[in-house]
Design a protein around this motif. Structure first.
Motif, PDB file in Angstrom:
ATOM      1  N   ILE A   1      16.459  -0.080   4.477  1.00 54.67           N
ATOM      2  CA  ILE A   1      17.148   0.289   5.656  1.00 54.67           C
ATOM      3  C   ILE A   1      16.137   1.547   6.065  1.00 54.67           C
ATOM      4  CG2 ILE A   1      18.900   1.824   6.822  1.00 54.67           C
ATOM      5  CD1 ILE A   1      20.914   0.201   5.192  1.00 54.67           C
ATOM      6  N   LEU A   2      15.751   2.565   5.312  1.00 55.03           N
ATOM      7  CA  LEU A   2      14.941   3.546   5.676  1.00 55.03           C
ATOM      8  C   LEU A   2      13.390   3.273   6.279  1.00 55.03           C
ATOM      9  CD1 LEU A   2      15.968   6.209   3.256  1.00 55.03           C
ATOM     10  CD2 LEU A   2      16.415   6.271   5.728  1.00 55.03           C
ATOM     11  N   LEU A   3      13.133   2.189   5.442  1.00 53.74           N
ATOM     12  CA  LEU A   3      11.807   1.648   5.612  1.00 53.74           C
ATOM     13  C   LEU A   3      11.905   0.945   6.945  1.00 53.74           C
ATOM     14  CD1 LEU A   3      10.671  -0.429   2.388  1.00 53.74           C
ATOM     15  CD2 LEU A   3       9.888   1.782   3.402  1.00 53.74           C
ATOM     16  N   LEU A   4      13.044   0.079   7.398  1.00 54.24           N
ATOM     17  CA  LEU A   4      13.058  -0.734   8.624  1.00 54.24           C
ATOM     18  C   LEU A   4      13.297   0.569   9.759  1.00 54.24           C
ATOM     19  CD1 LEU A   4      15.485  -3.450   7.787  1.00 54.24           C
ATOM     20  CD2 LEU A   4      13.100  -3.622   8.676  1.00 54.24           C
ATOM     21  N   VAL A   5      13.995   1.896   9.523  1.00 54.29           N
ATOM     22  CA  VAL A   5      14.189   2.860  10.840  1.00 54.29           C
ATOM     23  C   VAL A   5      12.705   3.462  10.862  1.00 54.29           C
ATOM     24  CG1 VAL A   5      14.856   5.089  10.831  1.00 54.29           C
ATOM     25  CG2 VAL A   5      16.684   3.428   9.736  1.00 54.29           C
TER      26      VAL A   5
ATOM     27  N   GLN B   1       4.103   3.430   8.182  1.00 51.26           N
ATOM     28  CA  GLN B   1       2.948   3.065   7.875  1.00 51.26           C
ATOM     29  C   GLN B   1       2.633   1.424   7.657  1.00 51.26           C
ATOM     30  OE1 GLN B   1       2.655   5.318   4.242  1.00 51.26           O
ATOM     31  NE2 GLN B   1       1.290   6.838   5.179  1.00 51.26           N
ATOM     32  N   LEU B   2       3.877   1.015   7.061  1.00 47.96           N
ATOM     33  CA  LEU B   2       4.030  -0.549   7.028  1.00 47.96           C
ATOM     34  C   LEU B   2       3.982  -1.148   8.297  1.00 47.96           C
ATOM     35  CD1 LEU B   2       6.255  -0.810   3.925  1.00 47.96           C
ATOM     36  CD2 LEU B   2       3.722  -1.085   4.174  1.00 47.96           C
ATOM     37  N   ALA B   3       4.486  -0.584   9.115  1.00 44.05           N
ATOM     38  CA  ALA B   3       4.525  -1.250  10.635  1.00 44.05           C
ATOM     39  C   ALA B   3       3.180  -1.263  11.353  1.00 44.05           C
ATOM     40  CB  ALA B   3       5.535  -0.277  11.526  1.00 44.05           C
ATOM     41  N   GLN B   4       2.200  -0.605  10.922  1.00 40.81           N
ATOM     42  CA  GLN B   4       0.873  -0.695  11.530  1.00 40.81           C
ATOM     43  C   GLN B   4       0.013  -1.841  10.875  1.00 40.81           C
ATOM     44  OE1 GLN B   4      -0.523   3.357  11.251  1.00 40.81           O
ATOM     45  NE2 GLN B   4       0.023   3.609  13.252  1.00 40.81           N
ATOM     46  N   ILE B   5       0.455  -2.413   9.815  1.00 43.72           N
ATOM     47  CA  ILE B   5      -0.400  -3.444   9.057  1.00 43.72           C
ATOM     48  C   ILE B   5      -0.251  -4.587   9.777  1.00 43.72           C
ATOM     49  CG2 ILE B   5      -0.707  -4.590   6.920  1.00 43.72           C
ATOM     50  CD1 ILE B   5       0.319  -2.153   5.547  1.00 43.72           C
ATOM     51  N   GLU B   6      -1.351  -5.360  10.028  1.00 42.39           N
ATOM     52  CA  GLU B   6      -1.476  -6.803  10.770  1.00 42.39           C
ATOM     53  C   GLU B   6      -0.988  -7.795   9.619  1.00 42.39           C
ATOM     54  OE1 GLU B   6      -5.124  -7.332  12.690  1.00 42.39           O
ATOM     55  OE2 GLU B   6      -4.961  -5.604  13.919  1.00 42.39           O
ATOM     56  N   LEU B   7       0.007  -8.586  10.120  1.00 42.68           N
ATOM     57  CA  LEU B   7       0.230  -9.714   9.165  1.00 42.68           C
ATOM     58  C   LEU B   7      -0.567 -10.980   9.126  1.00 42.68           C
ATOM     59  CD1 LEU B   7       4.066 -10.078  10.697  1.00 42.68           C
ATOM     60  CD2 LEU B   7       3.090  -8.955   8.355  1.00 42.68           C
ATOM     61  N   LYS B   8      -1.714 -10.944   9.944  1.00 39.42           N
ATOM     62  CA  LYS B   8      -2.408 -12.155   9.890  1.00 39.42           C
ATOM     63  C   LYS B   8      -3.195 -12.260   8.569  1.00 39.42           C
ATOM     64  CE  LYS B   8      -6.546  -9.686  11.646  1.00 39.42           C
ATOM     65  NZ  LYS B   8      -7.373  -9.679  12.881  1.00 39.42           N
TER      66      LYS B   8
ATOM     67  N   LEU C   1      -7.820  -6.020   3.849  1.00 42.06           N
ATOM     68  CA  LEU C   1      -7.277  -6.620   2.706  1.00 42.06           C
ATOM     69  C   LEU C   1      -6.512  -5.642   1.864  1.00 42.06           C
ATOM     70  CD1 LEU C   1      -7.651  -8.796   0.491  1.00 42.06           C
ATOM     71  CD2 LEU C   1      -9.562  -7.921  -0.442  1.00 42.06           C
ATOM     72  N   ALA C   2      -6.756  -4.303   1.783  1.00 39.77           N
ATOM     73  CA  ALA C   2      -6.058  -3.067   1.230  1.00 39.77           C
ATOM     74  C   ALA C   2      -4.643  -3.118   1.763  1.00 39.77           C
ATOM     75  CB  ALA C   2      -6.942  -1.944   0.966  1.00 39.77           C
ATOM     76  N   ALA C   3      -4.803  -3.011   3.130  1.00 34.38           N
ATOM     77  CA  ALA C   3      -3.547  -2.662   3.741  1.00 34.38           C
ATOM     78  C   ALA C   3      -2.781  -3.888   3.579  1.00 34.38           C
ATOM     79  CB  ALA C   3      -3.635  -2.638   5.338  1.00 34.38           C
ATOM     80  N   GLN C   4      -2.826  -5.211   3.674  1.00 38.23           N
ATOM     81  CA  GLN C   4      -2.184  -6.332   3.632  1.00 38.23           C
ATOM     82  C   GLN C   4      -1.559  -6.404   2.185  1.00 38.23           C
ATOM     83  OE1 GLN C   4      -5.056  -9.117   5.181  1.00 38.23           O
ATOM     84  NE2 GLN C   4      -4.651  -8.408   7.403  1.00 38.23           N
ATOM     85  N   THR C   5      -2.084  -6.216   1.295  1.00 34.90           N
ATOM     86  CA  THR C   5      -2.100  -6.186  -0.036  1.00 34.90           C
ATOM     87  C   THR C   5      -0.735  -5.183  -0.217  1.00 34.90           C
ATOM     88  OG1 THR C   5      -4.201  -6.620  -1.142  1.00 34.90           O
ATOM     89  CG2 THR C   5      -2.553  -5.892  -2.448  1.00 34.90           C
ATOM     90  N   VAL C   6      -0.875  -3.942   0.241  1.00 38.05           N
ATOM     91  CA  VAL C   6       0.420  -3.044   0.151  1.00 38.05           C
ATOM     92  C   VAL C   6       1.589  -3.419   1.001  1.00 38.05           C
ATOM     93  CG1 VAL C   6       1.193  -0.845   0.870  1.00 38.05           C
ATOM     94  CG2 VAL C   6      -1.183  -0.851   0.072  1.00 38.05           C
ATOM     95  N   LEU C   7       1.431  -4.328   2.135  1.00 43.58           N
ATOM     96  CA  LEU C   7       2.641  -4.779   2.718  1.00 43.58           C
ATOM     97  C   LEU C   7       3.198  -5.810   2.023  1.00 43.58           C
ATOM     98  CD1 LEU C   7       4.374  -4.960   5.250  1.00 43.58           C
ATOM     99  CD2 LEU C   7       2.812  -6.234   6.198  1.00 43.58           C
ATOM    100  N   PHE C   8       2.469  -6.771   1.596  1.00 43.16           N
ATOM    101  CA  PHE C   8       2.831  -7.913   0.824  1.00 43.16           C
ATOM    102  C   PHE C   8       3.574  -7.454  -0.509  1.00 43.16           C
ATOM    103  CE2 PHE C   8       2.273 -11.821  -1.875  1.00 43.16           C
ATOM    104  CZ  PHE C   8       3.036 -12.705  -1.023  1.00 43.16           C
ATOM    105  N   SER C   9       2.854  -6.447  -1.322  1.00 45.81           N
ATOM    106  CA  SER C   9       3.733  -6.075  -2.610  1.00 45.81           C
ATOM    107  C   SER C   9       4.848  -5.371  -2.433  1.00 45.81           C
ATOM    108  CB  SER C   9       2.615  -5.317  -3.470  1.00 45.81           C
ATOM    109  OG  SER C   9       2.310  -4.141  -2.684  1.00 45.81           O
ATOM    110  N   THR C  10       5.037  -4.634  -1.317  1.00 40.42           N
ATOM    111  CA  THR C  10       6.274  -3.823  -0.870  1.00 40.42           C
ATOM    112  C   THR C  10       7.229  -4.765  -0.561  1.00 40.42           C
ATOM    113  OG1 THR C  10       4.652  -1.748  -0.355  1.00 40.42           O
ATOM    114  CG2 THR C  10       6.963  -1.960   0.501  1.00 40.42           C
ATOM    115  N   VAL C  11       7.078  -5.719   0.226  1.00 42.93           N
ATOM    116  CA  VAL C  11       7.942  -6.595   0.612  1.00 42.93           C
ATOM    117  C   VAL C  11       8.802  -7.361  -0.634  1.00 42.93           C
ATOM    118  CG1 VAL C  11       8.496  -8.722   1.915  1.00 42.93           C
ATOM    119  CG2 VAL C  11       7.188  -6.983   2.960  1.00 42.93           C
TER     120      VAL C  11
END
Length: 308
Positions: free
Chosen positions: A16-20, A209-216, A280-290
């Motif tokens: 919830i806090l991540l989504l906020v 921070q995660l909101a700024q990472i591109e999903l492609k 690549l580094a940013a997308q790895t952070v996002l994927f592992s966090t999800v």
């Protein structure tokens, strides 16, 4: 404690806090560097200071934790080196891959989880703080070496570490605890307020921070393998070492859970700063966090079965 209960009581509040944070960032485009500085130089040191000041850690337990952390990190480094060669990654990509598994988000993910989970047992939180400090040292030594070994001297790395406020807070909190020096209320009250603000703001920042990472191209061989390494191989190695070291109780539970957190945001920050495959580094952070919403829930549940 059932898996569903853990997910609802521990993981859902974090999500919830991540989504906020993600929603607010999309709408207002905050200066994330400023918020990050607020956490790094103010809120996190306050939280670290209070927890270490209030908690008694036996010297033998501390040495046991440090021995475990050194063994865990060495094994993970060897595993990531072997995997990067098997995947035939080029040098820069291999550096990101190795950092993504070795460097854990023990700060603005790990400590909030521990605060929620061990709110009635300060020892669990203090152990997570020790893990976080160790991870920071690993980040600015091994992690930095992976990216810029030819341009950064050992002295410069040491200076970077000594400038970290969390190191000062840890040393001061531990020293005052050991000397049993009382802190007057006019100082304790503001420090407590700052420490109380850490959990929410750290997670809101992470979401922003995660909101700024591109999903492609977020799902590729390197990202998937590194996430498996961080979220599955990491806890598996930790569990093996805990049994080998004969660690039990809250210490074992804390260390096992600490091994399950996603890739450190610092791995992405360093990659961006030194321009080594930052996407690549940013997308790895996002994927592992999800994915960690599922894996951390399971590890927390397993820790309650094995060690409580």
């Amino acid at each position: 404690m059932f898996i569903g209960t853990i997910f609802i009581n521990i993981i859902i509040p974090i999500l919830i806090l991540l989504l906020v944070g993600a929603g607010l960032q999309r709408k207002f485009a905050f200066n994330l560097k400023a918020i990050s500085n607020l956490i790094t130089y103010c809120l996190m040191p306050a939280a670290v200071f209070i927890n270490l000041y209030q908690t008694e850690i036996d010297v033998q337990i501390l040495l046991e934790i440090i021995g475990y952390l050194v063994a865990f990190s060495l094994i993970i480094i060897v595993v990531t080196t072997v995997l990067s060669k098997l995947l035939k990654l080029e040098r820069g990509e291999a550096a990101i891959f190795k950092n993504s598994i070795s460097l854990i988000n023990s700060g603005n993910y790990g400590i909030p989880v521990s605060q929620l989970l061990f709110h009635a047992n300060p020892l669990g939180i203090s152990i997570q703080i020790i893990v976080m400090v160790f991870q920071n040292i690993l980040t600015y030594t091994y992690g930095l070496y992976n990216l810029i070994s030819a341009t950064k001297s050992g002295l410069e790395i040491l200076k970077s570490l000594l400038k970290m406020p969390v190191i000062h807070a840890m040393l001061l909190g531990g020293l005052l605890n050991w000397l049993q020096i009382p802190i007057p209320s006019f100082l304790w009250t503001p420090i407590s307020h700052l420490a109380g603000a850490f959990l929410a703001i750290a997670l809101v920042l992470l979401g922003a921070q995660l909101a700024q990472i591109e999903l492609k191209t977020i799902v590729n061989r390197t990202i998937v393998t590194s996430s498996i390494g961080r979220l599955i191989i990491g806890p598996s190695v930790a569990l093996l070492l805990i049994f080998i070291f004969g660690i039990d109780g809250v210490v074992a539970q804390s260390l096992f859970i600490a091994s399950s957190f996603p890739t450190s945001r610092n791995s992405s920050t360093l990659a961006l700063e030194y321009d080594v495959h930052p996407d690549l580094a940013a997308q790895t952070v996002l994927f592992s966090t999800v994915l960690s919403a599922i894996t951390v829930t399971f590890v927390v549940y397993l820790s309650t079965v094995l060690f409580v």
